[in-house]
Every structure is written in C-alpha cells, then in structure tokens.
Design a protein around this motif. Structure first.
Motif, PDB file in Angstrom:
ATOM      1  N   GLN A   8       0.859  -1.178   0.000  1.00  0.00           N
ATOM      2  CA  GLN A   8       0.000   0.000   0.000  1.00  0.00           C
ATOM      3  C   GLN A   8       0.896   1.229   0.000  1.00  0.00           C
ATOM      4  N   GLU A   9       0.453   2.237  -0.708  1.00  0.00           N
ATOM      5  CA  GLU A   9       1.260   3.432  -0.842  1.00  0.00           C
ATOM      6  C   GLU A   9       1.354   4.153   0.494  1.00  0.00           C
ATOM      7  N   ARG A  10       2.586   4.409   0.936  1.00  0.00           N
ATOM      8  CA  ARG A  10       2.822   5.080   2.211  1.00  0.00           C
ATOM      9  C   ARG A  10       3.454   6.437   1.945  1.00  0.00           C
ATOM     10  N   GLY A  11       3.037   7.415   2.721  1.00  0.00           N
ATOM     11  CA  GLY A  11       3.584   8.756   2.564  1.00  0.00           C
ATOM     12  C   GLY A  11       3.552   9.495   3.880  1.00  0.00           C
ATOM     13  N   SER A  12       3.939  10.762   3.843  1.00  0.00           N
ATOM     14  CA  SER A  12       3.915  11.568   5.062  1.00  0.00           C
ATOM     15  C   SER A  12       3.483  12.986   4.731  1.00  0.00           C
ATOM     16  N   VAL A  13       2.855  13.623   5.707  1.00  0.00           N
ATOM     17  CA  VAL A  13       2.393  15.000   5.583  1.00  0.00           C
ATOM     18  C   VAL A  13       2.682  15.712   6.896  1.00  0.00           C
ATOM     19  N   ARG A  14       3.287  16.889   6.800  1.00  0.00           N
ATOM     20  CA  ARG A  14       3.449  17.751   7.971  1.00  0.00           C
ATOM     21  C   ARG A  14       2.560  18.964   7.748  1.00  0.00           C
ATOM     22  N   GLY A  15       1.804  19.302   8.788  1.00  0.00           N
ATOM     23  CA  GLY A  15       0.933  20.457   8.638  1.00  0.00           C
ATOM     24  C   GLY A  15       0.197  20.794   9.913  1.00  0.00           C
ATOM     25  N   PHE A  16      -0.777  21.706   9.746  1.00  0.00           N
ATOM     26  CA  PHE A  16      -1.559  22.215  10.870  1.00  0.00           C
ATOM     27  C   PHE A  16      -2.854  21.431  11.010  1.00  0.00           C
ATOM     28  N   VAL A  17      -3.225  21.126  12.242  1.00  0.00           N
ATOM     29  CA  VAL A  17      -4.500  20.463  12.507  1.00  0.00           C
ATOM     30  C   VAL A  17      -5.597  21.501  12.312  1.00  0.00           C
ATOM     31  N   THR A  18      -6.504  21.226  11.385  1.00  0.00           N
ATOM     32  CA  THR A  18      -7.612  22.152  11.143  1.00  0.00           C
ATOM     33  C   THR A  18      -8.929  21.618  11.681  1.00  0.00           C
TER      34      THR A  18
ATOM     35  N   LYS B   4       1.237  23.741   1.380  1.00  0.00           N
ATOM     36  CA  LYS B   4       0.687  24.248   0.112  1.00  0.00           C
ATOM     37  C   LYS B   4      -0.797  24.592   0.223  1.00  0.00           C
ATOM     38  N   GLY B   5      -1.358  24.386   1.423  1.00  0.00           N
ATOM     39  CA  GLY B   5      -2.770  24.678   1.626  1.00  0.00           C
ATOM     40  C   GLY B   5      -3.699  23.523   1.283  1.00  0.00           C
ATOM     41  N   VAL B   6      -3.125  22.362   1.007  1.00  0.00           N
ATOM     42  CA  VAL B   6      -3.931  21.171   0.698  1.00  0.00           C
ATOM     43  C   VAL B   6      -4.441  20.556   1.990  1.00  0.00           C
TER      44      VAL B   6
END
Length: 108
Positions: free
Chosen positions: A29-39, A58-60
């Motif tokens: 399964q495709e694994r990735g990571s995201v760093r960002g703000f909890v909205t 990037k606002g995504v």
C-alpha cells in the motif's frame, strides 16, 4: 495416477503463487507523510480520535482516519492544543484507496 499427481502439484503451485501475489499487493500500500496544521478532528471518546484533518504547507487539506487505532499521546485534547497553538504535526499514512488515507504513525 501420475497425471493426478502432476495436476495436483501444478494446482498447488498456482494457488501458492496467487496467495504470494495477494500478500505483496496488500503490503505494498502506498505510504507517505504530511506535515501540517490540525484544522479539524472528530472523536467519539476522550482517549482517541476517529479522523483528523491536516493542512499542509501548500494549503492542501488531508483527511486521515485512525481506522480504530489509538495513538498514545494524541488524544483529542492534544489535537485541540495543536489547533490552538498552531504547532504542526507529522502524519505517516498508508493510502488504501484513491481517497482513503489511514494514519500509520503520528508525531509532533
């Protein structure tokens, strides 16, 4: 008699190959990571969250499911703290479908 043995062996080999292919497909399964703000997040209990939405640089907006897992240290109150303070989180996820992302790990 010999044909039955050959047929059985061939059938067993084919079934075993199909099982191995299925296992590789499941673990790939495709694994990735995201760093960002909890909205946003949703929780049914005080100990764990069901979903968390993170906005990346990037606002995504990314919506992640906990898939019923509990992540120690990431209670709803901790997620709320991140929302209030604006501190980012890192989510390592598995993409199990085109639009379904499941949290594998989560950290500050």
């Amino acid at each position: 008699q010999i044909h039955k043995i050959i047929y059985s062996s061939a059938l067993f080999t084919v079934v075993l190959a199909l099982i191995l292919i299925a296992c590789v497909k499941l673990s790939d399964q495709e694994r990735g990571s995201v760093r960002g703000f909890v909205t946003d997040f949703y929780a049914n209990t005080l100990q764990s969250f069901d979903t968390v939405t993170v906005e990346d640089e990037k606002g995504v907006l990314w919506r992640f499911s906990s898939n019923g897992r509990v992540f120690p240290g990431f209670s709803p109150s901790h997620l709320r703290e991140h929302m209030v303070t604006g501190k980012t989180i890192l989510v390592i996820y598995e993409q199990v479908d085109e639009s379904i992302f499941v949290v594998h790990e989560i950290s500050d």
